[in-house]
Design a protein around this motif. Structure first.
Motif, PDB file in Angstrom:
ATOM      1  N   TYR A  59       0.731  15.307   1.668  1.00 14.22           N
ATOM      2  CA  TYR A  59       1.589  14.195   2.076  1.00 14.22           C
ATOM      3  C   TYR A  59       1.716  14.092   3.588  1.00 14.22           C
ATOM      4  N   GLU A  60       1.798  15.235   4.265  1.00 13.60           N
ATOM      5  CA  GLU A  60       1.915  15.202   5.721  1.00 13.60           C
ATOM      6  C   GLU A  60       0.657  14.597   6.354  1.00 13.60           C
ATOM      7  N   SER A  61      -0.516  15.000   5.886  1.00 15.44           N
ATOM      8  CA  SER A  61      -1.765  14.450   6.425  1.00 15.44           C
ATOM      9  C   SER A  61      -1.854  12.949   6.172  1.00 15.44           C
ATOM     10  N   PHE A  62      -1.480  12.542   4.985  1.00 20.16           N
ATOM     11  CA  PHE A  62      -1.560  11.141   4.577  1.00 20.16           C
ATOM     12  C   PHE A  62      -0.534  10.296   5.336  1.00 20.16           C
ATOM     13  N   HIS A  63       0.723  10.717   5.285  1.00 17.44           N
ATOM     14  CA  HIS A  63       1.805   9.908   5.842  1.00 17.44           C
ATOM     15  C   HIS A  63       1.813   9.898   7.367  1.00 17.44           C
ATOM     16  N   SER A  64       1.437  11.007   7.983  1.00 18.63           N
ATOM     17  CA  SER A  64       1.422  11.018   9.453  1.00 18.63           C
ATOM     18  C   SER A  64       0.372  10.039   9.981  1.00 18.63           C
ATOM     19  N   TYR A  65      -0.757   9.932   9.266  1.00 22.60           N
ATOM     20  CA  TYR A  65      -1.757   8.940   9.667  1.00 22.60           C
ATOM     21  C   TYR A  65      -1.201   7.527   9.514  1.00 22.60           C
ATOM     22  N   LEU A  66      -0.548   7.257   8.387  1.00 29.11           N
ATOM     23  CA  LEU A  66       0.011   5.928   8.164  1.00 29.11           C
ATOM     24  C   LEU A  66       1.059   5.587   9.220  1.00 29.11           C
ATOM     25  N   ALA A  67       1.929   6.551   9.516  1.00 30.54           N
ATOM     26  CA  ALA A  67       2.963   6.306  10.529  1.00 30.54           C
ATOM     27  C   ALA A  67       2.336   6.008  11.888  1.00 30.54           C
ATOM     28  N   SER A  68       1.268   6.729  12.226  1.00 34.90           N
ATOM     29  CA  SER A  68       0.600   6.487  13.510  1.00 34.90           C
ATOM     30  C   SER A  68      -0.080   5.123  13.543  1.00 34.90           C
ATOM     31  N   ALA A  69      -0.373   4.571  12.354  1.00 35.00           N
ATOM     32  CA  ALA A  69      -1.021   3.262  12.261  1.00 35.00           C
ATOM     33  C   ALA A  69      -0.010   2.123  12.160  1.00 35.00           C
ATOM     34  N   GLY A  70       1.278   2.430  12.307  1.00 29.79           N
ATOM     35  CA  GLY A  70       2.289   1.380  12.309  1.00 29.79           C
ATOM     36  C   GLY A  70       2.930   1.101  10.970  1.00 29.79           C
ATOM     37  N   ILE A  71       2.651   1.926   9.968  1.00 25.71           N
ATOM     38  CA  ILE A  71       3.275   1.771   8.657  1.00 25.71           C
ATOM     39  C   ILE A  71       4.641   2.452   8.685  1.00 25.71           C
ATOM     40  N   THR A  72       5.662   1.789   8.131  1.00 22.51           N
ATOM     41  CA  THR A  72       7.026   2.321   8.209  1.00 22.51           C
ATOM     42  C   THR A  72       7.557   2.845   6.881  1.00 22.51           C
ATOM     43  N   GLY A  73       6.772   2.738   5.813  1.00 19.02           N
ATOM     44  CA  GLY A  73       7.228   3.253   4.527  1.00 19.02           C
ATOM     45  C   GLY A  73       6.138   3.157   3.488  1.00 19.02           C
ATOM     46  N   VAL A  74       6.386   3.770   2.333  1.00 15.56           N
ATOM     47  CA  VAL A  74       5.396   3.788   1.258  1.00 15.56           C
ATOM     48  C   VAL A  74       6.039   3.398  -0.066  1.00 15.56           C
ATOM     49  N   LYS A  75       5.275   2.688  -0.864  1.00 21.17           N
ATOM     50  CA  LYS A  75       5.640   2.412  -2.253  1.00 21.17           C
ATOM     51  C   LYS A  75       4.874   3.423  -3.102  1.00 21.17           C
ATOM     52  N   VAL A  76       5.578   4.405  -3.638  1.00 20.12           N
ATOM     53  CA  VAL A  76       4.935   5.491  -4.386  1.00 20.12           C
ATOM     54  C   VAL A  76       4.941   5.133  -5.867  1.00 20.12           C
ATOM     55  N   ASP A  77       3.766   5.113  -6.448  1.00 21.53           N
ATOM     56  CA  ASP A  77       3.571   4.608  -7.805  1.00 21.53           C
ATOM     57  C   ASP A  77       2.958   5.704  -8.680  1.00 21.53           C
ATOM     58  N   VAL A  78       2.836   5.423  -9.963  1.00 18.83           N
ATOM     59  CA  VAL A  78       2.178   6.302 -10.940  1.00 18.83           C
ATOM     60  C   VAL A  78       2.795   7.703 -10.884  1.00 18.83           C
ATOM     61  N   ILE A  79       4.118   7.751 -10.828  1.00 22.64           N
ATOM     62  CA  ILE A  79       4.826   9.023 -10.716  1.00 22.64           C
ATOM     63  C   ILE A  79       4.806   9.781 -12.045  1.00 22.64           C
ATOM     64  N   ASN A  80       4.424   9.107 -13.116  1.00 24.31           N
ATOM     65  CA  ASN A  80       4.462   9.716 -14.446  1.00 24.31           C
ATOM     66  C   ASN A  80       3.322  10.685 -14.720  1.00 24.31           C
ATOM     67  N   THR A  81       2.398  10.899 -13.793  1.00 26.33           N
ATOM     68  CA  THR A  81       1.174  11.640 -14.113  1.00 26.33           C
ATOM     69  C   THR A  81       1.326  13.155 -14.102  1.00 26.33           C
ATOM     70  N   LEU A  82       2.253  13.699 -13.332  1.00 24.81           N
ATOM     71  CA  LEU A  82       2.321  15.154 -13.189  1.00 24.81           C
ATOM     72  C   LEU A  82       2.527  15.858 -14.522  1.00 24.81           C
TER      73      LEU A  82
END
Length: 484
Positions: free
Chosen positions: A404-427
């Motif tokens: 998550y840190e690798s994924f989200h830090s890239y998004l934040a650096s690209a100007g993204i301010t949040g995430v819609k997290v989906d398909v939470i039922n898979t774990l």
């Protein structure tokens, strides 16, 4: 904070033999009107009513019962937010009016025989106050979750926004997003935030070149066995050149094109379903139908394509610092003043199916999916069928924080301010080797929470397809975010 411990209690039960799944009767319920919430899909819940324990549905999350003899109402909470040890519970119908507890760990390696507080029962004379009073009491006694008034409200609450999904599905691209937002501004309807939904990620399918993105996916369902190839945007977003849509000679947008793409994709979907039916009927003459599908796919490619060679040439002329998602979000904010937040979609496990093993620095393993007996009783749905068919490429829970840190830090650096997290039922489908569904959910929840705090102010998250109770009330009680 109000709580009335004298009005409630924690039932439990004891079995002689330890097991990873235990079933026990709470007692008989007959002739009492009840309202309940149950999971009719593995990720969505709805209402159910009845008068007997035998009227309940599998995976019932809570029951509100009228008890006229004492002029009161009783609330039975089997799973939300009760988690005892590594087990979670739900209610199910039993014979002769019995209300049954189903307690399960999600792993044959995690067993128990005794539960002291696998559920909570609360009584109140006011049905409108009952839920709040019960959860406030649980909040004090368990201290494993926080109430709504204790949490930070995200910026987008109470504001008008727009999501790209119903407009473009997986065919979303920079030009379509840009003109979608522009249409709102032209109509003097400013969206304060918008969500770039599924279709922006770098994914591919089994059997495809592992170093290339999947091309021309359109409808939901096509991507459900896909795997995340990179923790980056797909090529159609990566090739965006900064300022190109601000230019007076910016690419033309055909407003009919999205409809044409979706319409053609629906034709293909229907033809492929027909082919599947014909194959099941063991027909030997498939050539005509197969030829029609190939023709329809060529027509779809022609509608979508056309500018790829030009895009590649433009990319070669542009500076690397002025390309991709960062350049695109910068352009959106330059043109459309007042759009505070830009969110993007992603699945809890990366893409719908997996993080492709070997494609990133993460330890990802393809794990077969197993649906529990309780969940197997929920509604048959393509999303579950596809996930089970494709299996999950699960990042090991010890690396969930890195993921998550690798994924989200890239998004934040690209100007993204949040995430819609989906398909939470898979774990819960892949918890056998990882200490069971509760422990696996805890690892992912903590990692997601830590990343949200660091990269998106702790509240930059929308939970989608989220009503799976393993994930509802996990995490530290001092976190004030909104991901729970």
């Amino acid at each position: 904070m109000e709580f009335s411990s004298h009005r409630g209690g924690f039932p439990g039960f004891v079995h002689k033999k330890p097991s990873n799944r235990l079933v026990n009767s709470l007692g008989r319920l007959e002739g009492k009107d009840f309202l309940s919430i149950f999971r009719f899909k593995t990720w969505w819940s709805t209402m159910w009513v009845g008068k007997s324990g035998s009227d309940l549905q599998k995976e019932t999350q809570w029951v509100l019962m009228d008890v006229p003899e004492v002029r009161a109402y009783a609330l039975i909470v089997p799973s939300m937010p009760i988690i005892e040890g590594s087990f979670r519970a739900a209610l199910s119908p039993g014979d002769n009016g019995h209300v049954m507890f189903w307690a399960e760990s999600g792993s044959t390696q995690v067993r128990a025989s005794c539960f002291d507080a696998i559920a909570y029962v609360h009584v109140c004379d006011n049905p409108y106050q009952l839920m709040r009073e019960a959860l406030s009491t649980l909040r004090v006694h368990l201290n494993t979750f926080r109430l709504l008034e204790e949490k930070t409200v995200p910026n987008l609450v109470g504001k008008f926004g727009w999501c790209t999904w119903d407009a473009f599905y997986l065919a979303v691209d920079p030009v379509s997003v840009w003109h979608g937002v522009k249409d709102f501004y032209d109509a003097r309807l400013r969206p304060w935030f918008f969500i770039i939904d599924d279709g922006w990620q770098s994914i591919n399918l089994d059997g495809q070149n592992p170093n290339e993105d999947a091309k021309n996916l359109v409808l939901g369902g096509e991507q459900m066995t896909a795997q995340l190839r990179r923790l980056r945007e797909v090529e159609k977003f990566q090739k965006y050149v900064g300022g190109s849509l601000l230019d007076p000679n910016s690419p033309h947008f055909d407003t009919n094109k999205p409809r044409m793409i979706i319409s053609k994709a629906i034709e293909i979907e229907k033809a492929e379903k027909e082919l599947g039916r014909v194959i099941q009927e063991k027909s030997t003459d498939l050539s005509e139908l197969q030829s029609r599908i190939e023709r329809l796919k060529r027509e779809l490619n022609e509608i979508i394509g056309g500018d790829q060679e030009k895009d590649a040439q433009v990319r070669g002329e542009a500076c690397e610092d002025d390309l991709g998602l960062m350049a695109f979000t910068r352009g959106l904010r330059t043109k459309f003043k007042g759009s505070d937040d830009i969110y993007v979609w992603h699945a809890l496990c990366g893409a719908w199916g997996r993080v492709r093993p070997g494609s990133t620095h993460l330890d990802s393993k393809v794990v077969p999916c197993k649906v529990s007996p309780g969940l197997d009783g929920t509604m048959h749905h393509l999303a579950v069928v596809k996930i089970v068919e494709g299996r999950i490429g699960l990042v090991h829970p010890t690396q969930a924080d890195d993921f998550y840190e690798s994924f989200h830090s890239y998004l934040a650096s690209a100007g993204i301010t949040g995430v819609k997290v989906d398909v939470i039922n898979t774990l819960k489908y892949v918890s056998e080797e990882y200490g069971g569904r509760v422990e696996l959910a805890k690892a992912y929840y903590k990692a997601l929470t830590d990343s949200l705090i660091k990269n998106f102010k702790g509240s930059g998250v929308i939970s989608s397809m989220q009503q799976c109770n393993d994930f509802f009330f996990l995490g530290p009680a001092d976190f004030n975010g909104t991901s729970r």
